[in-house]
Scaffold this active site. Structure first.
Site, PDB file in Angstrom:
ATOM      1  N   ARG A  62       1.798   0.774 -65.769  1.00  0.00           N
ATOM      2  CA  ARG A  62       0.839   1.890 -65.787  1.00  0.00           C
ATOM      3  C   ARG A  62      -0.591   1.356 -65.726  1.00  0.00           C
ATOM      4  NH1 ARG A  62      -0.805   4.126 -70.271  1.00  0.00           N
ATOM      5  NH2 ARG A  62       1.175   3.921 -71.385  1.00  0.00           N
ATOM      6  N   ASP A 122     -15.519  13.288 -50.356  1.00  0.00           N
ATOM      7  CA  ASP A 122     -14.123  13.291 -49.895  1.00  0.00           C
ATOM      8  C   ASP A 122     -14.153  12.874 -48.432  1.00  0.00           C
ATOM      9  OD1 ASP A 122     -11.615  13.901 -48.830  1.00  0.00           O
ATOM     10  OD2 ASP A 122     -11.284  15.579 -50.196  1.00  0.00           O
ATOM     11  N   TYR A 144     -11.283  21.263 -49.840  1.00  0.00           N
ATOM     12  CA  TYR A 144      -9.813  21.334 -49.826  1.00  0.00           C
ATOM     13  C   TYR A 144      -9.332  22.342 -50.882  1.00  0.00           C
ATOM     14  CZ  TYR A 144      -4.995  19.805 -50.068  1.00  0.00           C
ATOM     15  OH  TYR A 144      -3.634  19.778 -50.061  1.00  0.00           O
ATOM     16  N   LYS A 155      -2.928  11.138 -45.724  1.00  0.00           N
ATOM     17  CA  LYS A 155      -3.346  11.479 -44.366  1.00  0.00           C
ATOM     18  C   LYS A 155      -3.441  10.206 -43.507  1.00  0.00           C
ATOM     19  CE  LYS A 155      -3.330  15.441 -46.335  1.00  0.00           C
ATOM     20  NZ  LYS A 155      -4.478  16.093 -46.927  1.00  0.00           N
TER      21      LYS A 155
HETATM   22  C1  LIG Z   1      -4.771  16.685 -48.217  1.00  0.00           C
HETATM   23  C2  LIG Z   1      -6.168  16.636 -48.720  1.00  0.00           C
HETATM   24  C3  LIG Z   1      -6.432  16.505 -50.107  1.00  0.00           C
HETATM   25  C4  LIG Z   1      -5.340  16.458 -51.144  1.00  0.00           C
HETATM   26  O1  LIG Z   1      -4.565  15.310 -51.026  1.00  0.00           O
HETATM   27  P1  LIG Z   1      -3.004  15.218 -51.496  1.00  0.00           P
HETATM   28  O2  LIG Z   1      -2.645  13.832 -51.107  1.00  0.00           O
HETATM   29  O3  LIG Z   1      -2.272  16.286 -50.743  1.00  0.00           O
HETATM   30  O4  LIG Z   1      -2.976  15.456 -52.962  1.00  0.00           O
HETATM   31  C5  LIG Z   1      -7.758  16.420 -50.499  1.00  0.00           C
HETATM   32  N1  LIG Z   1      -8.768  16.474 -49.616  1.00  0.00           N
HETATM   33  C6  LIG Z   1      -8.550  16.625 -48.286  1.00  0.00           C
HETATM   34  C7  LIG Z   1      -9.718  16.693 -47.350  1.00  0.00           C
HETATM   35  C8  LIG Z   1      -7.245  16.713 -47.802  1.00  0.00           C
HETATM   36  O5  LIG Z   1      -7.034  16.873 -46.493  1.00  0.00           O
END
Ligand SMILES: *Cc1c(COP(=O)(O)O)cnc(C)c1O
Length: 411
Positions: free
Chosen positions: A64, A201, A117, A226
């Site tokens: 962890r 982000d 998001y 992604k």
């Molecule tokens: C998919 C996404 C998230 C969330 O990520 P997860 O891996 O699904 O928890 C946050 N910000 C953006 C821009 C995203 O496309």
């Protein structure tokens, strides 16, 4: 050397793993100390009870806190953003929520760009208020003067602790200026006499085509689900930043226990080896697809950073300042309504009808009824998320096959 040259080796010593060329998966919860004294040293460092001695590194304790797969992945990830450190999480939402919890406290004010998001939006509106954190949002049409006026009129600007930006905005590819937010953060840091952090982000364009840390941001966030993962087969997240930021984030991660698993970390190590060639191919494909859509009579408007005549002057200016490429996300208005959009989506053969993005296979979805369904109708219209809007994530397939699929479905 360039990051793409180091993705196969950086941070891994074959001699420590029987000479294995590839890093094994360390499926172990705990690690054997050589001596009790060593265990004591590791814990003192892990809990920050003393500074590290020259050349002393934190040893392995418990998965962890640390694990070879996590540490090697973190070392490799830092190369793309030239970050001092990184921390990896079990999802993008875990990375984002941990940062929000660490850099905000009861009474604090958060300033954030909209749209964000959906999960981030939910966390800001339904979880943070329970901890006494308030938030002010701004849109792509709000000038810096309007944002500052809103901050002052809130009567809480002296509590501003974090500025959070998601750019390009999903699904419209609108851009926010990272440099402008960094300047705003610096101004309030001076006024408030306490550091205002700026987090970006960077899932949509990063880590290849936008480098928030180089533009002055303190924190870059990723849904590693992604582009970093890139194969639609895992969920993960990452935070990049200064040593101070990462130390704080990792400490909270230790107690929330939301670190990535060794297996998922290993899959990401594999994904990172091809990150550069995947993203380059996806971007090149996207440029061809967008050019095709732009000329199609059934397409009303294309939202893509690589077609500059469709961008307003401000977006063009920000694009020149902060983006290294247009990316591989395209949205477009189909001539018609929801029924037309659905009929198009239902006809696609090669494109998969699914949310998510950044993967090797091309995906298509309808933001107004799917990813962005939760946004109130008036706000949706304000952001151009109408019933005729379709979002595409472009993969690595043959571009002519992708275009043929779109052509047939539009027909
Ligand atoms: C998919 C996404 C998230 C969330 O990520 P997860 O891996 O699904 O928890 C946050 N910000 C953006 C821009 C995203 O496309």
């Amino acid at each position: 050397m360039k990051p793409e040259s180091l993705m196969m080796s950086h941070g891994y010593k074959p001699a420590l793993s029987q000479g294995a060329v590839k890093c094994p998966i360390f499926l172990t919860s705990t690690f054997v100390f050589n001596t009790a004294e060593e265990g004591k040293d590791f814990f003192e460092l892990a809990y920050g009870h003393r500074e590290s001695r020259p050349n002393e590194e934190l040893g392995l304790i418990y998965s962890r806190i640390n694990n070879p797969n996590l540490e090697i992945l973190e070392d490799r990830l830092t190369l793309w953003d030239a970050a001092a450190g990184s921390a990896v999480f079990e999802s993008g939402m875990s990375a984002i929520s941990t940062v929000l919890l660490e850099f905000l406290k009861p009474g604090a004010l958060l300033l954030y760009s909209a749209p964000v998001y959906g999960g981030t939006h939910h966390f800001i509106h339904h979880v943070l208020p329970k901890f006494g954190v308030s938030a002010i949002e701004f849109g792509v049409h709000d000038s810096l003067e309007i944002i500052e006026k809103r901050l002052e009129e809130s009567g809480k600007s002296h509590e501003l602790a974090l500025i959070y930006v998601e750019t390009p905005a999903n699904p419209t590819n609108d851009l926010f200026s990272i440099k402008e937010m960094v300047k705003l953060g610096e101004r309030y840091t001076q006024l408030n006499k306490q550091k205002v952090f700026v987090a970006v982000d960077n899932t949509y364009l990063g880590p290849l085509w936008q480098k928030p840390l180089a533009l002055g941001a303190d924190i870059a966030l990723y849904s590693a689900t992604k582009y970093l993962g890139g194969h639609s087969d895992l969920i993960a997240g990452a935070v990049m930043g200064t040593a101070e930021v990462i130390s704080r984030v990792k400490t909270l991660r230790t107690f929330l226990g939301n670190m990535i698993s060794p297996h998922t970390a290993w899959m990401l190590l594999r994904s990172l080896e091809t990150l550069q060639i995947r993203m380059e191919r996806q971007q090149a494909n996207a440029q061809l697809v967008a050019t095709f859509l732009q000329a199609h009579p059934k397409v009303e408007k294309v939202y893509f950073l690589g077609i500059s005549e469709n961008l307003n002057p401000r977006t063009q200016e920000i694009y020149r300042q902060q983006c290294l490429g247009p990316g591989a996300m395209i949205s477009f208005d189909i001539r018609g309504d929801e029924k037309t959009a659905f009929s198009f989506l239902n006809q696609l053969q090669l494109f998969k009808l699914a949310v998510s993005l950044g993967s090797t296979e091309s995906l298509a979805e309808h933001p107004a009824t799917m990813t962005h369904v939760d946004i109130p109708s008036a706000d949706k219209l304000n952001m151009n998320i109408t019933e005729k809007l379709v979002r595409l994530s472009i993969g690595v397939e043959d571009p002519q096959d992708l275009i043929a699929d779109l052509k047939a479905a539009l027909g």
